[in-house]
Write a protein that holds these residues in place. Structure first.
Motif, short mmCIF file in Angstrom:
data_model
loop_
_atom_site.label_atom_id
_atom_site.label_comp_id
_atom_site.label_asym_id
_atom_site.label_seq_id
_atom_site.Cartn_x
_atom_site.Cartn_y
_atom_site.Cartn_z
N MET A 59 24.98 18.12 6.99
CA MET A 59 25.43 17.55 8.18
C MET A 59 24.02 16.65 8.35
SD MET A 59 25.71 19.04 12.02
CE MET A 59 26.24 20.65 11.05
N THR A 60 23.85 15.73 8.72
CA THR A 60 22.24 14.56 9.13
C THR A 60 22.18 15.19 10.97
OG1 THR A 60 23.49 12.89 9.98
CG2 THR A 60 23.37 12.77 7.93
N LEU A 61 21.05 14.35 10.52
CA LEU A 61 20.10 15.35 12.45
C LEU A 61 21.14 14.40 13.33
CD1 LEU A 61 18.31 16.12 14.17
CD2 LEU A 61 16.91 14.72 13.49
N ARG A 62 21.43 13.17 13.10
CA ARG A 62 22.50 12.33 13.85
C ARG A 62 23.25 13.02 14.46
NH1 ARG A 62 21.71 6.69 15.50
NH2 ARG A 62 20.00 6.43 13.67
N GLU A 63 23.88 13.72 13.47
CA GLU A 63 25.08 13.78 13.15
C GLU A 63 25.22 15.37 14.00
OE1 GLU A 63 27.46 12.71 9.44
OE2 GLU A 63 26.92 14.90 9.32
N ALA A 64 24.40 15.73 13.93
CA ALA A 64 24.27 17.14 14.76
C ALA A 64 23.35 16.74 15.84
CB ALA A 64 23.04 17.46 14.48
N ILE A 65 23.35 16.33 16.51
CA ILE A 65 22.37 15.89 17.92
C ILE A 65 23.99 15.11 18.47
CG2 ILE A 65 21.69 13.80 18.98
CD1 ILE A 65 19.30 13.61 17.34
N GLN A 66 24.40 14.91 17.58
CA GLN A 66 25.55 14.24 18.31
C GLN A 66 27.15 15.11 18.76
OE1 GLN A 66 27.43 11.03 15.27
NE2 GLN A 66 25.98 9.96 16.08
N LYS A 67 27.05 16.21 17.85
CA LYS A 67 27.94 17.69 18.34
C LYS A 67 27.25 18.23 18.34
CE LYS A 67 30.71 15.90 13.23
NZ LYS A 67 30.47 16.07 12.56
N ASP A 68 26.28 17.76 18.93
CA ASP A 68 25.46 19.25 19.95
C ASP A 68 25.60 20.63 19.34
OD1 ASP A 68 24.48 20.60 22.02
OD2 ASP A 68 25.69 21.71 23.07
N ARG A 69 24.85 20.28 17.91
CA ARG A 69 24.99 21.15 16.94
C ARG A 69 23.50 21.91 15.93
NH1 ARG A 69 30.09 20.56 13.14
NH2 ARG A 69 28.68 22.42 11.96
N ILE A 70 22.12 21.24 16.80
CA ILE A 70 20.81 21.03 16.52
C ILE A 70 20.78 22.96 15.89
CG2 ILE A 70 18.11 20.69 17.65
CD1 ILE A 70 20.37 18.66 17.34
N ASN A 71 20.84 23.89 16.96
CA ASN A 71 20.72 24.86 16.15
C ASN A 71 21.31 25.15 14.46
OD1 ASN A 71 18.75 25.70 18.14
ND2 ASN A 71 20.87 26.99 18.98
N GLU A 72 22.32 24.69 14.34
CA GLU A 72 23.19 25.16 13.35
C GLU A 72 22.28 24.23 12.18
OE1 GLU A 72 26.92 23.34 11.51
OE2 GLU A 72 26.56 24.46 13.16
N PHE A 73 21.60 22.05 12.69
CA PHE A 73 21.04 22.02 11.69
C PHE A 73 19.34 22.70 11.21
CE2 PHE A 73 17.63 18.61 11.00
CZ PHE A 73 18.18 18.05 9.68
N VAL A 74 19.05 23.59 12.06
CA VAL A 74 18.04 23.65 11.75
C VAL A 74 18.12 24.57 11.18
CG1 VAL A 74 16.01 24.72 13.05
CG2 VAL A 74 16.62 23.14 14.30
N ASN A 75 18.89 25.90 11.19
CA ASN A 75 18.67 26.60 10.76
C ASN A 75 18.75 26.48 9.30
OD1 ASN A 75 17.95 28.31 11.91
ND2 ASN A 75 20.53 28.95 12.64
N GLU A 76 19.78 25.71 8.61
CA GLU A 76 20.33 25.13 7.87
C GLU A 76 19.10 24.09 6.05
OE1 GLU A 76 23.24 21.36 5.54
OE2 GLU A 76 23.56 21.98 7.79
#
Length: 55
Positions: A1-18
């Protein structure tokens, strides 16, 4: 997942953990690159005229 995708899908915490366990970058190398780029801007190429009279 890219940062842009994480922002759009409201999944920032998941992105950071990854990515939190990824190795750190080389700050000194980054600084050297940025400094070298900052001092060497290239001139933009001249544009042609709309009527084609620049030949």
């Amino acid at each position: 997942m890219t940062l842009r995708e994480a922002i759009q899908k409201d999944r920032i915490n998941e992105f950071v953990n990854e990515y939190k366990n990824d190795p750190k970058g080389d700050a000194a190398a980054l600084e050297a690159i940025l400094r070298s780029m900052a001092g060497s801007s290239s001139e933009a190429p001249k544009t042609s005229s709309r009527d084609g009279s620049d030949h």
